[in-house]
Design a protein around this motif. Structure first.
Motif, PDB file in Angstrom:
ATOM      1  N   MET A 196       0.814  -1.194   0.000  1.00 61.25           N
ATOM      2  CA  MET A 196       0.000   0.000   0.000  1.00 61.25           C
ATOM      3  C   MET A 196       0.864   1.267   0.000  1.00 61.25           C
ATOM      4  O   MET A 196       0.521   2.231  -0.661  1.00 61.25           O
ATOM      5  CB  MET A 196      -0.929   0.005   1.226  1.00 61.25           C
ATOM      6  N   ILE A 197       1.947   1.225   0.744  1.00 57.57           N
ATOM      7  CA  ILE A 197       2.803   2.412   0.811  1.00 57.57           C
ATOM      8  C   ILE A 197       3.406   2.708  -0.556  1.00 57.57           C
ATOM      9  O   ILE A 197       3.449   3.859  -0.991  1.00 57.57           O
ATOM     10  CB  ILE A 197       3.895   2.242   1.888  1.00 57.57           C
ATOM     11  N   LEU A 198       3.855   1.687  -1.276  1.00 60.70           N
ATOM     12  CA  LEU A 198       4.433   1.908  -2.595  1.00 60.70           C
ATOM     13  C   LEU A 198       3.396   2.442  -3.580  1.00 60.70           C
ATOM     14  O   LEU A 198       3.713   3.272  -4.435  1.00 60.70           O
ATOM     15  CB  LEU A 198       5.060   0.623  -3.132  1.00 60.70           C
ATOM     16  N   GLN A 199       2.157   1.983  -3.451  1.00 63.53           N
ATOM     17  CA  GLN A 199       1.098   2.498  -4.325  1.00 63.53           C
ATOM     18  C   GLN A 199       0.855   3.985  -4.043  1.00 63.53           C
ATOM     19  O   GLN A 199       0.660   4.780  -4.960  1.00 63.53           O
ATOM     20  CB  GLN A 199      -0.193   1.707  -4.136  1.00 63.53           C
ATOM     21  N   GLN A 200       0.862   4.358  -2.779  1.00 59.90           N
ATOM     22  CA  GLN A 200       0.671   5.764  -2.426  1.00 59.90           C
ATOM     23  C   GLN A 200       1.879   6.600  -2.838  1.00 59.90           C
ATOM     24  O   GLN A 200       1.741   7.739  -3.283  1.00 59.90           O
ATOM     25  CB  GLN A 200       0.422   5.903  -0.926  1.00 59.90           C
ATOM     26  N   TRP A 201       3.059   6.028  -2.703  1.00 59.64           N
ATOM     27  CA  TRP A 201       4.282   6.734  -3.040  1.00 59.64           C
ATOM     28  C   TRP A 201       4.306   7.116  -4.526  1.00 59.64           C
ATOM     29  O   TRP A 201       4.858   8.139  -4.911  1.00 59.64           O
ATOM     30  CB  TRP A 201       5.481   5.886  -2.681  1.00 59.64           C
ATOM     31  N   ALA A 202       3.693   6.294  -5.361  1.00 61.81           N
ATOM     32  CA  ALA A 202       3.657   6.580  -6.794  1.00 61.81           C
ATOM     33  C   ALA A 202       2.955   7.900  -7.083  1.00 61.81           C
ATOM     34  O   ALA A 202       3.212   8.541  -8.092  1.00 61.81           O
ATOM     35  CB  ALA A 202       2.965   5.438  -7.535  1.00 61.81           C
ATOM     36  N   TRP A 203       2.062   8.322  -6.199  1.00 59.62           N
ATOM     37  CA  TRP A 203       1.316   9.569  -6.404  1.00 59.62           C
ATOM     38  C   TRP A 203       1.906  10.746  -5.632  1.00 59.62           C
ATOM     39  O   TRP A 203       1.428  11.867  -5.738  1.00 59.62           O
ATOM     40  CB  TRP A 203      -0.143   9.382  -5.975  1.00 59.62           C
ATOM     41  N   TYR A 204       2.945  10.498  -4.870  1.00 62.40           N
ATOM     42  CA  TYR A 204       3.544  11.556  -4.049  1.00 62.40           C
ATOM     43  C   TYR A 204       4.188  12.618  -4.934  1.00 62.40           C
ATOM     44  O   TYR A 204       4.871  12.328  -5.905  1.00 62.40           O
ATOM     45  CB  TYR A 204       4.610  10.960  -3.119  1.00 62.40           C
ATOM     46  N   LYS A 205       3.973  13.867  -4.589  1.00 68.39           N
ATOM     47  CA  LYS A 205       4.607  14.982  -5.278  1.00 68.39           C
ATOM     48  C   LYS A 205       5.011  16.003  -4.233  1.00 68.39           C
ATOM     49  O   LYS A 205       4.184  16.457  -3.448  1.00 68.39           O
ATOM     50  CB  LYS A 205       3.640  15.604  -6.292  1.00 68.39           C
ATOM     51  N   ASP A 206       6.287  16.361  -4.224  1.00 67.27           N
ATOM     52  CA  ASP A 206       6.779  17.351  -3.279  1.00 67.27           C
ATOM     53  C   ASP A 206       6.254  18.731  -3.652  1.00 67.27           C
ATOM     54  O   ASP A 206       5.941  18.992  -4.809  1.00 67.27           O
ATOM     55  CB  ASP A 206       8.307  17.356  -3.296  1.00 67.27           C
ATOM     56  N   MET A 207       6.153  19.601  -2.673  1.00 68.63           N
ATOM     57  CA  MET A 207       5.716  20.971  -2.945  1.00 68.63           C
ATOM     58  C   MET A 207       6.735  21.653  -3.840  1.00 68.63           C
ATOM     59  O   MET A 207       7.941  21.475  -3.652  1.00 68.63           O
ATOM     60  CB  MET A 207       5.567  21.751  -1.632  1.00 68.63           C
ATOM     61  N   PRO A 208       6.282  22.437  -4.804  1.00 69.05           N
ATOM     62  CA  PRO A 208       7.238  23.130  -5.668  1.00 69.05           C
ATOM     63  C   PRO A 208       8.059  24.144  -4.887  1.00 69.05           C
ATOM     64  O   PRO A 208       7.574  24.750  -3.939  1.00 69.05           O
ATOM     65  CB  PRO A 208       6.361  23.831  -6.703  1.00 69.05           C
TER      66      PRO A 208
END
Length: 91
Positions: A1-13
């Motif tokens: 589950m963590i890897l699936q969520q990580w795929a959508w992670y985007k750091d703040m610009p």
């Protein structure tokens, strides 16, 4: 589950002058807690300083002119599909 969520992670610009926000929030905290300044006055002071620095940086990097008119826009990335560098764990 963590890897699936990580795929959508985007750091703040990282925006020009963005470093100043954290600095001024910390200064506002110190003025209130250490110096005993009214918290609302301290935050209003921080907002003025943050806006001044952001405007200065926007001018420096050519996003606005001296009058505050927009010259060009900053294209921020949009995440509309998952990052393909993360492979979900499969049993």
């Amino acid at each position: 589950m963590i890897l699936q969520q990580w795929a959508w992670y985007k750091d703040m610009p990282n925006l020009p002058g963005g470093y100043f926000v954290a600095r001024e929030v910390g200064n506002a905290w110190n003025r209130t807690v250490v110096d005993g300044m009214n918290y609302r006055n301290s935050l209003e002071m921080a907002v003025l300083e943050i806006n001044r620095e952001l405007r200065r940086k926007q001018q420096e990097f050519g996003f606005i002119d001296a009058g505050g008119n927009s010259i060009k826009s900053m294209d921020l990335p949009v995440v509309n599909k998952p990052w393909e560098g993360v492979k979900p764990y499969v049993k």
